[in-house]
Design a protein around this motif. Structure first.
Motif, short mmCIF file in Angstrom:
data_model
loop_
_atom_site.label_atom_id
_atom_site.label_comp_id
_atom_site.label_asym_id
_atom_site.label_seq_id
_atom_site.Cartn_x
_atom_site.Cartn_y
_atom_site.Cartn_z
N LYS A 60 33.20 52.70 39.10
CA LYS A 60 34.60 52.78 39.53
C LYS A 60 34.83 51.89 40.76
CE LYS A 60 38.15 56.03 40.96
NZ LYS A 60 38.46 57.38 41.35
N ARG A 61 33.88 51.90 41.69
CA ARG A 61 34.01 51.06 42.88
C ARG A 61 33.98 49.58 42.50
NH1 ARG A 61 30.51 53.18 47.85
NH2 ARG A 61 32.39 53.56 49.02
N TYR A 62 33.09 49.21 41.57
CA TYR A 62 33.02 47.82 41.15
C TYR A 62 34.31 47.39 40.47
CZ TYR A 62 31.72 43.58 38.74
OH TYR A 62 31.70 42.30 38.27
N ALA A 63 34.85 48.26 39.62
CA ALA A 63 36.12 47.94 38.95
C ALA A 63 37.24 47.78 39.97
CB ALA A 63 36.46 49.02 37.93
N SER A 64 37.27 48.64 40.97
CA SER A 64 38.29 48.53 42.02
C SER A 64 38.12 47.24 42.81
CB SER A 64 38.20 49.71 42.98
OG SER A 64 38.49 50.91 42.32
N LEU A 65 36.87 46.89 43.09
CA LEU A 65 36.60 45.65 43.82
C LEU A 65 37.05 44.44 43.00
CD1 LEU A 65 35.36 43.97 46.09
CD2 LEU A 65 33.15 44.24 44.96
N MET A 66 36.73 44.43 41.73
CA MET A 66 37.12 43.30 40.87
C MET A 66 38.63 43.21 40.76
SD MET A 66 35.53 40.90 39.56
CE MET A 66 36.39 39.49 38.93
N SER A 93 37.29 41.21 52.12
CA SER A 93 36.32 41.74 53.09
C SER A 93 36.91 42.90 53.88
CB SER A 93 35.84 40.64 54.04
OG SER A 93 35.13 39.67 53.33
N ALA A 94 38.17 42.76 54.29
CA ALA A 94 38.83 43.85 55.00
C ALA A 94 38.97 45.07 54.11
CB ALA A 94 40.20 43.40 55.50
N TRP A 95 39.33 44.86 52.85
CA TRP A 95 39.47 45.97 51.90
C TRP A 95 38.12 46.65 51.67
CZ3 TRP A 95 37.50 47.21 47.10
CH2 TRP A 95 38.15 48.25 46.44
N MET A 96 37.06 45.85 51.54
CA MET A 96 35.73 46.43 51.32
C MET A 96 35.29 47.25 52.53
SD MET A 96 33.56 43.51 49.21
CE MET A 96 33.09 42.74 50.72
N ALA A 97 35.54 46.75 53.72
CA ALA A 97 35.17 47.49 54.93
C ALA A 97 35.92 48.81 55.00
CB ALA A 97 35.47 46.64 56.16
N GLU A 98 37.17 48.78 54.60
CA GLU A 98 38.00 49.98 54.59
C GLU A 98 37.48 51.03 53.60
OE1 GLU A 98 42.49 50.46 53.31
OE2 GLU A 98 42.26 48.99 54.92
N HIS A 99 36.90 50.57 52.49
CA HIS A 99 36.44 51.47 51.44
C HIS A 99 34.92 51.65 51.41
CE1 HIS A 99 40.53 50.61 50.11
NE2 HIS A 99 40.46 51.78 49.52
N GLY A 100 34.22 51.11 52.38
CA GLY A 100 32.78 51.30 52.49
C GLY A 100 31.98 50.62 51.40
N ILE A 101 32.47 49.50 50.90
CA ILE A 101 31.77 48.75 49.86
C ILE A 101 31.07 47.58 50.53
CG2 ILE A 101 32.03 47.36 47.78
CD1 ILE A 101 34.50 49.08 47.13
N LYS A 102 29.78 47.42 50.23
CA LYS A 102 29.01 46.35 50.85
C LYS A 102 28.39 45.48 49.76
CE LYS A 102 27.99 49.08 54.89
NZ LYS A 102 27.01 49.79 55.68
N ILE A 103 28.75 44.20 49.79
CA ILE A 103 28.09 43.20 48.95
C ILE A 103 27.90 41.96 49.81
CG2 ILE A 103 29.04 44.08 46.77
CD1 ILE A 103 30.97 41.70 46.79
N SER A 104 27.02 41.09 49.37
CA SER A 104 26.77 39.87 50.15
C SER A 104 27.93 38.89 49.98
CB SER A 104 25.46 39.22 49.68
OG SER A 104 25.62 38.68 48.38
N GLN A 105 27.99 37.95 50.89
CA GLN A 105 29.03 36.92 50.81
C GLN A 105 28.85 36.06 49.56
OE1 GLN A 105 31.81 36.37 52.70
NE2 GLN A 105 31.30 38.34 53.63
#
Length: 103
Positions: free
Chosen positions: A35-41, A73-85
């Motif tokens: 679910k997190r990956y789908a939201s990120l995509m 990146s701001a959205w990921m930080a807000e949702h606690g998602i960490k992936i490499s650049q």
């Protein structure tokens, strides 16, 4: 008779707890990650489309990518998602390719 019933109940509860720990918890974690990956995509796709709409000048690909990276990146930080650049860059390239295929 009550001692046997209690012992059987303890064994059944122990087996159920073990099954939940081994199978159910990892399955739920996988669902959560999917679910997190789908939201990120989805967020990457939205950011790429927004950058394409707002930055119209030709040759501004790096500027567009920087805007997308900053937003996502701001959205990921807000949702606690960490992936490499590098992974984020690959997701952006995938979204750009998909956008070009659509239109």
């Amino acid at each position: 008779m009550d001692d046997i019933t209690l012992m059987i109940l303890k064994v059944v509860v122990s087996i159920c707890a073990a099954l939940i720990t081994v199978y159910v918890v990892p399955y739920l974690k996988t669902l959560r990650q999917d679910k997190r990956y789908a939201s990120l995509m989805d967020m990457v796709e939205v950011a790429v489309k927004a950058a394409e709409q707002t930055i119209k000048d030709p040759g501004q690909g790096d500027c567009k990518k920087a805007e997308v990276i900053a937003f996502v990146s701001a959205w990921m930080a807000e949702h606690g998602i960490k992936i490499s650049q590098d992974e984020l860059s690959q997701l952006i390239e995938c979204a750009v390719f998909q956008l070009k295929l659509e239109g």
